[in-house]
Design a protein around this motif. Structure first.
Motif, mmCIF file in Angstrom:
data_model
loop_
_atom_site.group_PDB
_atom_site.id
_atom_site.type_symbol
_atom_site.label_atom_id
_atom_site.label_comp_id
_atom_site.label_asym_id
_atom_site.label_seq_id
_atom_site.Cartn_x
_atom_site.Cartn_y
_atom_site.Cartn_z
ATOM 1 N N ASP A 97 13.900 15.050 8.808
ATOM 2 C CA ASP A 97 14.560 15.561 10.010
ATOM 3 C C ASP A 97 13.478 15.642 11.091
ATOM 4 O OD1 ASP A 97 15.538 17.107 12.052
ATOM 5 O OD2 ASP A 97 16.133 18.800 10.787
ATOM 6 N N PRO A 98 13.631 14.914 12.202
ATOM 7 C CA PRO A 98 12.552 14.901 13.208
ATOM 8 C C PRO A 98 12.283 16.265 13.836
ATOM 9 C CG PRO A 98 14.517 13.767 14.022
ATOM 10 C CD PRO A 98 14.772 14.083 12.578
ATOM 11 N N ASN A 99 13.242 17.178 13.727
ATOM 12 C CA ASN A 99 13.080 18.502 14.354
ATOM 13 C C ASN A 99 12.680 19.592 13.366
ATOM 14 O OD1 ASN A 99 13.893 17.601 16.985
ATOM 15 N ND2 ASN A 99 15.960 17.422 16.136
ATOM 16 N N SER A 100 12.425 19.219 12.121
ATOM 17 C CA SER A 100 12.117 20.254 11.126
ATOM 18 C C SER A 100 10.703 20.800 11.341
ATOM 19 C CB SER A 100 12.228 19.674 9.712
ATOM 20 O OG SER A 100 11.141 18.807 9.467
ATOM 21 N N LYS A 101 10.468 21.982 10.825
ATOM 22 C CA LYS A 101 9.139 22.594 10.939
ATOM 23 C C LYS A 101 8.085 21.731 10.240
ATOM 24 C CE LYS A 101 6.801 27.001 10.529
ATOM 25 N NZ LYS A 101 6.970 28.457 10.396
ATOM 26 N N ALA A 102 8.406 21.240 9.032
ATOM 27 C CA ALA A 102 7.439 20.410 8.296
ATOM 28 C C ALA A 102 7.082 19.165 9.096
ATOM 29 C CB ALA A 102 8.020 20.020 6.930
ATOM 30 N N THR A 103 8.076 18.532 9.696
ATOM 31 C CA THR A 103 7.807 17.319 10.475
ATOM 32 C C THR A 103 6.924 17.649 11.669
ATOM 33 O OG1 THR A 103 9.920 16.387 9.788
ATOM 34 C CG2 THR A 103 8.875 15.390 11.710
ATOM 35 N N MET A 107 3.734 17.188 8.284
ATOM 36 C CA MET A 107 3.906 17.062 6.827
ATOM 37 C C MET A 107 5.340 16.609 6.525
ATOM 38 S SD MET A 107 2.052 20.643 5.736
ATOM 39 C CE MET A 107 3.374 21.626 6.443
ATOM 40 N N TYR A 108 5.739 15.522 7.184
ATOM 41 C CA TYR A 108 7.153 15.144 7.127
ATOM 42 C C TYR A 108 7.604 14.773 5.718
ATOM 43 C CZ TYR A 108 5.462 10.277 7.292
ATOM 44 O OH TYR A 108 4.842 9.089 7.026
ATOM 45 N N ASN A 109 6.635 14.382 4.857
ATOM 46 C CA ASN A 109 7.022 14.007 3.487
ATOM 47 C C ASN A 109 7.484 15.206 2.665
ATOM 48 O OD1 ASN A 109 4.234 14.799 3.703
ATOM 49 N ND2 ASN A 109 3.932 14.171 1.592
ATOM 50 N N ILE A 110 7.083 16.413 3.059
ATOM 51 C CA ILE A 110 7.536 17.588 2.304
ATOM 52 C C ILE A 110 8.582 18.383 3.081
ATOM 53 C CG2 ILE A 110 5.650 17.835 0.651
ATOM 54 C CD1 ILE A 110 4.239 19.683 2.586
ATOM 55 N N ASP A 111 9.212 17.731 4.057
ATOM 56 C CA ASP A 111 10.379 18.315 4.717
ATOM 57 C C ASP A 111 11.486 18.426 3.663
ATOM 58 O OD1 ASP A 111 12.546 18.989 6.248
ATOM 59 O OD2 ASP A 111 12.621 17.096 7.368
ATOM 60 N N PRO A 112 11.971 19.643 3.391
ATOM 61 C CA PRO A 112 13.036 19.760 2.366
ATOM 62 C C PRO A 112 14.263 18.922 2.706
ATOM 63 C CG PRO A 112 12.170 21.930 2.968
ATOM 64 C CD PRO A 112 11.587 20.947 3.954
ATOM 65 N N ALA A 113 14.441 18.564 3.964
ATOM 66 C CA ALA A 113 15.643 17.812 4.365
ATOM 67 C C ALA A 113 15.430 16.301 4.301
ATOM 68 C CB ALA A 113 16.053 18.211 5.779
ATOM 69 N N VAL A 114 14.269 15.838 3.823
ATOM 70 C CA VAL A 114 14.003 14.395 3.831
ATOM 71 C C VAL A 114 15.073 13.646 3.029
ATOM 72 C CG1 VAL A 114 12.501 14.261 1.789
ATOM 73 C CG2 VAL A 114 12.092 12.711 3.703
ATOM 74 N N ARG A 115 15.495 12.506 3.583
ATOM 75 C CA ARG A 115 16.467 11.649 2.890
ATOM 76 C C ARG A 115 15.718 10.418 2.398
ATOM 77 N NH1 ARG A 115 21.785 11.920 3.505
ATOM 78 N NH2 ARG A 115 22.008 9.662 3.707
ATOM 79 N N PHE A 116 15.627 10.260 1.100
ATOM 80 C CA PHE A 116 14.787 9.218 0.498
ATOM 81 C C PHE A 116 15.672 8.248 -0.268
ATOM 82 C CE2 PHE A 116 11.712 7.316 -2.339
ATOM 83 C CZ PHE A 116 10.514 7.366 -1.655
#
Ligand SMILES: [Zn+2]
Length: 350
Positions: A97-103, A107-116
């Motif tokens: 999610d481009p707006n997530s805190k992790a992103t 640390m976009y790879n550990i964004d809980p919302a990542v769609r893989f």
């Protein structure tokens, strides 16, 4: 479109999958449409096939497999600037999610919302075309083949591990496990500056492949030799600077600090399905630094650059190529884990 579908555990079919056309094939302004060329078979794809799940990710509905891919751009969204029709590309399969805190923290790879790709409920790309964000699609230089480009995804794991290890020139390392991830990690450790990399496995054929990749790789068959004794003998009892755990075996995790020198670093790469024993005392007396990695972030362009320059050669790791029409068979072969194979790939009709 015709896709390789995991219907449920132990059941694959190559069939039309209408849902994918409706749901996932709409081109947004910053997306590109890609005609797939080569897709690697990953251990995770095989694990979903043979077990129906990986940890919390459970295959509950038919899912298209595949996430290690290269292809050609065939359509661009209205705001796409860096890619054009005809560009040869490889794709990073996890979209955060481009707006997530992790992103936002990088640390976009550990964004809980990542769609893989090919992680339930997200479909993979063993299908003729896909739509992907421009931001996660990387143009290939002329001299990087589609087959090599489909190796960027697993290589990215090795490069991410090497980056987190903070290798210094001349470091010594142990890589536990000579599977595809162990081997790309060994190559990444050498490219990152290691002088010597010990690679362990139980399968002699895998160790022969490891040794053939680079003269700085020392194969150690842990069926007959103890890696800690080998390392201690070669380093006057000191140990190696870095240990990369790439087996996912609880036994390897338990003994991971034994060959490590004081002040060294352990990088945990292999996934563990259950909690494992951790030798806190051995870690403590070494003041060991421990890094964990989850996939990768920010490394695809670096991997493409290293393949293009020759700093890393993944070609010897590609041991078999199947046609898309033969994909079900390809997975049956992959599930049998032939000892002489590292990476098997599937080529889509062009
Ligand atoms: Zn993979």
């Amino acid at each position: 479109m015709k896709s390789l579908v995991l219907e449920k555990k132990d059941e694959l079919s190559l069939r039309d999958f209408a849902a994918i056309d409706r749901v996932e094939e709409t081109l947004g302004p910053r997306d590109v449409r890609i005609k797939l060329h080569t897709v690697g078979i990953c251990g995770s794809d095989v694990h979903y096939y043979t077990h129906g799940r990986i940890g919390p990710f459970v295959v509950k509905e038919p899912m298209i497999l595949g996430h290690e891919a290269s292809g050609v751009v065939i359509e661009t969204g209205s705001e796409v600037q860096t890619l054009k029709v005809g560009d040869r590309v490889c794709m990073e399969p996890g979209i955060p999610d481009p707006n997530s805190k992790a992103t936002k923290l990088g640390m976009y790879n550990i964004d809980p919302a990542v769609r893989f790709w090919a992680t339930p409920p997200v479909h993979g790309i063993l299908r003729p075309t896909c739509v992907h964000p421009e931001a996660f699609t990387f143009k290939l230089p002329e001299n990087v083949s589609f087959a090599e480009a489909a190796m960027v995804e697993p290589l990215a794991v090795g490069i991410h591990a090497a980056t987190k290890a903070r290798i210094k020139a001349g470091d010594t390392a142990v890589v536990l496990g000579a599977g595809p991830i162990g081997l790309v990690t060994a190559l990444s450790a050498l490219a990152g500056g290691c002088a010597t990399v010990y690679v362990t496995d139980l399968v002699e054929k895998k160790l022969e492949i490891a040794a053939s990749l680079n003269p700085a790789i020392r194969p150690v068959n842990v069926a007959s030799e103890d890696i800690t004794q080998v390392v201690k003998r070669d380093t006057d009892g000191w140990g190696v600077d870095l240990v990369f755990e790439a087996t996912g075996s609880p036994h390897a995790a338990r003994t991971v600090f034994e060959p490590l020198c004081p002040g060294g670093c352990v990088v945990m790469i292999g996934g563990q399905s259950d909690p494992v024993q951790y030798d806190a005392g051995a870690a403590m007396v070494r003041e060991a630094r421990v890094e964990n990695i989850f996939r990768y972030a920010h490394v695809f362009p670096r991997c493409v650059g290293m393949l293009s320059s020759g700093a890393i050669d993944v070609k010897p790791l590609i041991t078999r190529t199947f046609e898309f029409s033969d994909s079900v068979h390809a997975f049956e072969v992959a599930a049998s884990a032939p000892p002489a194979d590292v990476k098997m790939q599937i080529e889509l009709p062009q």
